[in-house]
Design a protein around this motif. Structure first.
Motif, PDB file in Angstrom:
ATOM      1  N   PRO A  67       0.750  -1.051   0.056  1.00 62.86           N
ATOM      2  CA  PRO A  67      -0.002   0.018   0.099  1.00 62.86           C
ATOM      3  C   PRO A  67       0.716   1.367  -0.052  1.00 62.86           C
ATOM      4  O   PRO A  67       1.829   1.397   0.943  1.00 62.86           O
ATOM      5  CB  PRO A  67      -0.941  -0.039   1.229  1.00 62.86           C
ATOM      6  N   GLY A  68       0.527   2.117  -0.777  1.00 64.13           N
ATOM      7  CA  GLY A  68       1.127   3.516  -0.927  1.00 64.13           C
ATOM      8  C   GLY A  68       2.694   3.365  -1.083  1.00 64.13           C
ATOM      9  O   GLY A  68       3.551   3.955  -0.667  1.00 64.13           O
ATOM     10  N   SER A  69       3.023   2.406  -1.878  1.00 65.85           N
ATOM     11  CA  SER A  69       4.289   1.673  -2.181  1.00 65.85           C
ATOM     12  C   SER A  69       5.387   1.434  -0.838  1.00 65.85           C
ATOM     13  O   SER A  69       6.552   1.692  -1.057  1.00 65.85           O
ATOM     14  CB  SER A  69       5.222   3.086  -3.157  1.00 65.85           C
ATOM     15  N   GLU A  70       4.490   1.211  -0.008  1.00 69.38           N
ATOM     16  CA  GLU A  70       5.453   0.570   1.372  1.00 69.38           C
ATOM     17  C   GLU A  70       5.716  -0.684   1.154  1.00 69.38           C
ATOM     18  O   GLU A  70       4.941  -1.675   0.229  1.00 69.38           O
ATOM     19  CB  GLU A  70       4.414   0.781   2.500  1.00 69.38           C
TER      20      GLU A  70
ATOM     21  N   ASP B 205      -1.159  -2.852  -4.731  1.00 68.98           N
ATOM     22  CA  ASP B 205      -1.076  -1.233  -4.920  1.00 68.98           C
ATOM     23  C   ASP B 205       0.083  -0.612  -5.355  1.00 68.98           C
ATOM     24  O   ASP B 205       0.296   0.546  -5.744  1.00 68.98           O
ATOM     25  CB  ASP B 205      -1.541  -0.628  -3.476  1.00 68.98           C
ATOM     26  N   SER B 206       1.367  -1.392  -5.569  1.00 73.47           N
ATOM     27  CA  SER B 206       2.569  -1.251  -6.121  1.00 73.47           C
ATOM     28  C   SER B 206       3.283  -2.334  -6.614  1.00 73.47           C
ATOM     29  O   SER B 206       2.898  -3.513  -6.191  1.00 73.47           O
ATOM     30  CB  SER B 206       3.443  -0.608  -4.853  1.00 73.47           C
TER      31      SER B 206
END
Length: 141
Positions: free
Chosen positions: A53-56, A77-78
Motif C-alpha cells: 500500500p502506498g509503495s510501502e 497497490d505497487s
C-alpha cells in the motif's frame, strides 16, 4: 479596509479553513471506524489484503482472520511483490502466487485463495522479506 476589517477577514478565513479541515478529517476517519455488526470496528471486507500500500513494503492488514472456505483477496497497490508461503498446517496445499519465489507482480494484480483447513498460514514477499514484508492468515472453523 481598516485594520479591524482585515483582522476579522483573517479570523473568518482561518475559521473556514479549520472548519473545512475538521470536516474532512472526520469524514476520512469515519471509514476507519465503520464496522460490521460485530462491534469490533472491523471493515466490511475483512478478507481483503492490500499488497504494497502506498509503495510501502508491507501487507495491509498484516494479519487476517477468516473462516474455512472464505476467500482472501490480495490486491497489488505497487509493483514487484509476491505472496510466498512460509508455513501452513500439515496437509494444507496453499502454494501462494503462481511461479517461483522470484516471480513478482505489478500494480493492480489480484490474487485470491480460499483456505480449506483451519490453522495459521504465514507468508512473505520474497524481494522484501528483509524489510519486514510478512503476513499471516488465521483460518478458524
Amino acid at each position: 479596509m481598516s485594520e479591524k476589517g482585515d483582522d476579522e477577514s483573517r479570523a473568518l478565513g482561518r475559521r473556514t479553513v479549520l472548519g473545512t479541515a475538521a470536516a474532512l478529517g472526520a469524514a476520512s476517519l469515519a471509514g476507519c471506524f465503520a464496522g460490521d455488526d460485530d462491534g469490533e470496528g472491523t471493515t466490511a471486507d475483512s478478507n481483503a489484503v492490500v499488497v504494497g500500500p502506498g509503495s510501502e513494503y508491507s501487507y495491509a492488514p498484516e494479519e487476517v482472520t477468516t473462516s474455512v472456505e472464505e476467500t482472501i483477496t490480495w490486491t497489488w497497490d505497487s509493483p514487484n511483490h509476491n505472496v510466498v508461503v512460509r508455513s501452513q498446517p500439515e496437509g494444507a496445499g496453499w502454494e501462494g502466487t503462481d511461479g517461483d519465489a522470484s516471480t513478482t507482480y505489478g500494480e493492480d494484480h489480484v490474487y485470491e485463495y480460499a483456505f480449506e483447513m483451519p490453522g495459521t498460514y504465514e507468508y512473505y514477499c520474497q524481494p522484501h522479506e528483509g524489510l519486514g514484508m510478512v503476513g499471516t492468515v488465521v483460518v478458524e472453523e
